[in-house]
Design a protein around this motif. Structure first.
Motif, PDB file in Angstrom:
ATOM      1  N   ALA A  96       0.945  -1.229   0.052  1.00  0.00           N
ATOM      2  CA  ALA A  96      -0.037  -0.043   0.053  1.00  0.00           C
ATOM      3  C   ALA A  96       0.815   1.242   0.056  1.00  0.00           C
ATOM      4  O   ALA A  96       1.836   1.164   0.632  1.00  0.00           O
ATOM      5  CB  ALA A  96      -1.058   0.113   1.137  1.00  0.00           C
ATOM      6  N   ASP A  97       0.438   2.165  -0.737  1.00  0.00           N
ATOM      7  CA  ASP A  97       1.092   3.597  -0.421  1.00  0.00           C
ATOM      8  C   ASP A  97       1.230   4.351   0.694  1.00  0.00           C
ATOM      9  O   ASP A  97       2.134   5.002   1.385  1.00  0.00           O
ATOM     10  CB  ASP A  97       0.663   4.596  -1.782  1.00  0.00           C
ATOM     11  CG  ASP A  97       0.736   3.946  -2.985  1.00  0.00           C
ATOM     12  OD1 ASP A  97       1.910   3.740  -3.643  1.00  0.00           O
ATOM     13  OD2 ASP A  97      -0.200   3.840  -3.918  1.00  0.00           O
ATOM     14  N   VAL A  98      -0.104   3.958   1.532  1.00  0.00           N
ATOM     15  CA  VAL A  98      -0.279   4.525   2.810  1.00  0.00           C
ATOM     16  C   VAL A  98      -1.266   3.623   3.478  1.00  0.00           C
ATOM     17  O   VAL A  98      -2.208   3.302   3.131  1.00  0.00           O
ATOM     18  CB  VAL A  98      -0.880   5.964   2.947  1.00  0.00           C
ATOM     19  CG1 VAL A  98      -1.903   6.203   2.141  1.00  0.00           C
ATOM     20  CG2 VAL A  98      -0.725   6.738   4.048  1.00  0.00           C
ATOM     21  N   TRP A  99      -1.221   3.503   4.692  1.00  0.00           N
ATOM     22  CA  TRP A  99      -2.180   2.859   5.434  1.00  0.00           C
ATOM     23  C   TRP A  99      -2.188   3.529   7.105  1.00  0.00           C
ATOM     24  O   TRP A  99      -1.539   3.929   7.570  1.00  0.00           O
ATOM     25  CB  TRP A  99      -1.996   1.155   5.491  1.00  0.00           C
ATOM     26  CG  TRP A  99      -1.020   0.981   6.435  1.00  0.00           C
ATOM     27  CD1 TRP A  99       0.702   0.746   5.907  1.00  0.00           C
ATOM     28  CD2 TRP A  99      -0.696   0.306   7.564  1.00  0.00           C
ATOM     29  NE1 TRP A  99       1.381   0.404   6.926  1.00  0.00           N
ATOM     30  CE2 TRP A  99       0.315  -0.106   8.049  1.00  0.00           C
ATOM     31  CE3 TRP A  99      -1.999  -0.031   8.619  1.00  0.00           C
ATOM     32  CZ2 TRP A  99       1.056  -0.532   9.258  1.00  0.00           C
ATOM     33  CZ3 TRP A  99      -1.725  -0.458   9.796  1.00  0.00           C
ATOM     34  CH2 TRP A  99      -0.403  -0.978  10.381  1.00  0.00           C
ATOM     35  N   GLY A 100      -3.469   3.000   7.901  1.00  0.00           N
ATOM     36  CA  GLY A 100      -3.493   3.121   9.093  1.00  0.00           C
ATOM     37  C   GLY A 100      -4.831   2.654   9.779  1.00  0.00           C
ATOM     38  O   GLY A 100      -5.494   1.774   9.174  1.00  0.00           O
ATOM     39  N   VAL A 101      -5.006   3.092  11.115  1.00  0.00           N
ATOM     40  CA  VAL A 101      -6.017   2.608  11.791  1.00  0.00           C
ATOM     41  C   VAL A 101      -6.935   3.587  12.400  1.00  0.00           C
ATOM     42  O   VAL A 101      -6.268   4.617  12.850  1.00  0.00           O
ATOM     43  CB  VAL A 101      -5.480   1.606  12.933  1.00  0.00           C
ATOM     44  CG1 VAL A 101      -6.816   1.058  13.918  1.00  0.00           C
ATOM     45  CG2 VAL A 101      -4.553   0.562  12.304  1.00  0.00           C
TER      46      VAL A 101
END
Length: 695
Positions: free
Chosen positions: A671-676
């Motif tokens: 992924a280019d960016v991920w988070g929660v």
């Protein structure tokens, strides 16, 4: 009568001195005609029958010419000659004689022909008698028989008309029955006029023969000088027996109808429960006067017609109420959908002979959703009455609200089932909810006991799409089975999704599968335009009739020029449901490719699969996966996996033999960016992929 020639047989010694006393008592005269001598001997009683004095008759038939008119003598001679020629033993005939006073009287004669051993006629012995009373009685019997036959015919017409009126549902049906060639015209009526009482006035609803409308009579006051006004005022029939009586009694109306050649008329009040509801008039052009029997028949017929009119008026009032309620429950307008052509139709059922049944629980709805998506609903509440329509209206609003809140299709259906179960009604409902992303063509379908949807391809070929379903709404909540599997359909450009209720499919004597096959074939051969196709299907339902109502929704995806941005798809994945996991993968892959990001499709599918698997393995509930297309300086595809656990995931290194711990490393790598993010009592793990819009 002709002279028969020479003598051969002599008279009996007692002729005519002692005639048969039985004949005399019955006022019958006898004769003996010697065909060889031509002498025609008659006794005294026969002289009386012919009104002859003894001196006026010389035993020759020619002497009877003064009493038997020439035409009658010719007819009598011809008949006797034919009887002698064809070997008959006897003959009988009625003929007229002219009496001394010049009047004509019917007479009857019977003759017995005696022949010799060669068969030649030699003598005729017979009787003559006055037949006036006999024929008068016969004529009276014939007249009575004719009257009885006419009365039976009139009674039969009344019975047939009453039977036909029993099937009339509307006021126009009643008029059509009465104007039919097998209706009142059998009573000799040329035409019919009829009016109904409304607010102290009479409104004309049947104006008689074509071109006979009289200006100013469409709506008339009860106190005006017209026949229908009179019978409504007096509550008594008016029988007009001649044109002169019509002209004298109604001078205002008569000049306008003289061209109709009316010779008589019967105007009858239509009375129900001692209250006039209207009046009718029968116009005749070939009779004058009405016998007491005619009047009784017409009055009885008027009473029957009044009952039918009243019943039809009640039916129309109930139908108007039902139609108004039905229209209020259904969407007033259908919103336009960008990227799609939509057509909806509804047909009320027709339960013959039952008032208030032209209403049901079938409905359709189209719900605009965020992200350019649209929800299509088709459903059917059990029953055909106002209660079914009321439940349908509430259920439609609830489904729309749940869908607009952003719930997944399965959740929308489950919550709607709980709502119906808690509504304190014994009704259940079948329903199908389809959530379509028109930018990708991915359609998520949830079915609650409803019939499957159908797809029509751009080339016209059609097929039934089998979708796994759950229990009908209301029943699934009652039995604690609220799991609704979600099916995925790919709707290519130019393809049409068809949702309908079973009224369009089921036919008497056929099962559901046969009905679906028939419908599929009909769709394949139908018009290309969705509105024309919808009209075609409803027309078929109208021709077929039936008690069940029909709801229909057609959604056709337009071509590839549909904007690709702003899309959103969502899928509910239950634990222990590998098929739902496979459907989610399929949905994501199809959407990514449809959005023009096929180069990253494998990466996005792999990451989404990892996030969904982690949610199912490390939490106790289901996972909700959402795919969005985000617009801005650069287009990005965002995958969100939401679960009910508040525990945040930890990225850690996996050992050489470790099985877990690699998931987030894979997400971080691809992924280019991920988070929660925290979501209520749970969380959402998301990741984004840059996917430039293709040239």
């Amino acid at each position: 009568m002709a002279d028969r020639g020479a003598s051969a047989l002599s008279l009996p010694e007692d002729w005519p001195a002692h005639p048969d006393p039985i004949l005399a008592l019955n006022q019958m005269g006898s004769f003996d005609w010697d065909l060889d001598t031509g002498l025609f001997h008659m006794d005294a009683q026969a002289h009386e029958v012919f009104d002859l004095r003894p001196e006026e008759y010389d035993d020759h038939p020619e002497s009877l010419a003064i009493r038997v008119p020439r035409a009658e003598a010719y007819r009598l001679d011809s008949l006797v000659a034919q009887a002698m020629k064809d070997g008959s033993e006897n003959y009988g005939v009625y003929f007229r004689i002219r009496r001394r006073d010049g009047s004509l009287r019917w007479t009857h004669t019977q003759g017995y022909i005696r022949r010799d051993e060669t068969g030649r006629p030699r003598r005729i012995i017979g009787i003559v008698r006055d037949a006036t009373q006999e024929l008068s009685e016969s004529a009276a019997r014939q007249e009575q028989a004719a009257q009885d036959a006419a009365r039976r015919e009139q009674t039969n017409v009344v019975q047939l008309t009453t039977a036909a009126l029993a099937h009339a549902r509307t006021v126009q049906d009643v008029i059509d029955v009465l104007k039919d060639t097998h209706g009142l015209t059998h009573l000799g009526a040329t035409s019919l006029v009829m009016g109904l009482v409304e607010a102290g006035r009479i409104r004309l609803i049947a104006e008689g023969p074509e071109g006979s409308f009289v200006p100013g009579t469409l709506v008339t006051r009860i106190d005006e000088p017209y026949p229908m006004s009179e019978v409504v005022r007096t509550l008594s029939p008016r029988f007009i027996e001649s044109p002169e009586e019509f002209a004298e009694g109604f001078p205002v109306l008569w000049p306008h109808i003289t061209d109709l050649n009316i010779t008589s008329a019967a105007y009858l009040p239509l009375i129900v429960q001692a209250r006039p509801i209207g009046a009718m008039g029968l116009l005749y052009s070939d009779r004058r006067g009405f016998s007491p029997e005619d009047r009784n028949v017409l009055v009885a017929l008027g009473s029957s017609i009044a009952q039918s009119i009243q019943r039809a008026m009640f039916y129309e009032q109930e139908k108007d109420l039902a139609t108004g309620l039905q229209q209020a429950m259904l969407p007033r307008t259908i919103p336009s959908v960008r990227g799609a052509d939509v057509a909806v139709r509804y047909r009320a059922g027709t339960a013959a002979g039952t008032l208030g049944r032209d209403i049901g629980g079938d409905w359709y709805d189209l719900i605009p959703l965020p992200g350019g998506r649209v929800g299509a609903v088709i459903g059917d509440v059990q029953g055909h009455d106002t209660h079914a329509a009321a439940v349908m209206g509430q259920l439609r609003i609830v489904l729309r609200a749940y869908a607009a809140e952003g719930h997944t299709p399965a959740t929308v259906m489950a919550r709607a089932s709980v709502f119906l179960h808690e509504l304190d009604t014994d009704r259940f409902a079948t329903c199908l909810y389809a959530e379509a992303d028109l930018s990708t063509g991915v359609v998520q379908v949830v079915r609650a006991g409803h019939i499957d949807p159908l797809i029509r391809a751009a080339d016209g070929s059609s097929r039934r799409v089998a979708v796994e379903g759950g229990l009908p709404l209301g029943l699934s909540a009652e039995f604690g089975s609220l799991e609704y599997p979600v099916g995925t359909i790919e709707l290519d450009p130019g393809h049409t999704l068809l949702l309908c209720t079973d009224g369009l499919v089921e036919q008497p004597g056929t099962d559901l599968d046969d009905g679906m096959q028939t419908l599929t074939a009909l769709i394949s051969t139908g018009p290309d335009d969705v509105r024309d196709l919808a009209d075609c299907l409803i027309d078929v339902a109208e021709e077929r009739g039936g008690d069940d109502d029909v709801a229909l929704l057609l959604l056709r995806r337009r071509g590839l020029d549909t904007p690709k941005s702003g899309g959103r798809l969502q899928q509910h994945v239950a634990p222990g449901d590998p098929e739902a996991l496979a459907q989610a993968r399929h949905m994501i892959g199809a959407a990514v490719r449809a959005w023009g990001a096929k180069d990253r499709a494998d990466e996005i599918e792999l990451v989404a699969d990892e996030l969904i698997t982690n949610a199912l393995m490390h939490t106790e509930g289901a996972a909700i996966v959402t795919l969005r297309a985000l617009t801005g300086s650069d287009r990005r595809l965002r995958v969100e996996v939401e679960d009910s656990s508040s525990a945040l995931p930890r990225r850690r290194e996996a050992g050489e033999q470790g099985v877990s711990g690699r998931g987030l490393l894979l997400v971080d790598l691809l992924a280019d960016v991920w988070g929660v993010e925290a979501r209520g009592g749970g969380k959402c793990v998301w990741c984004e992929f840059v996917a430039p819009v293709p040239d």
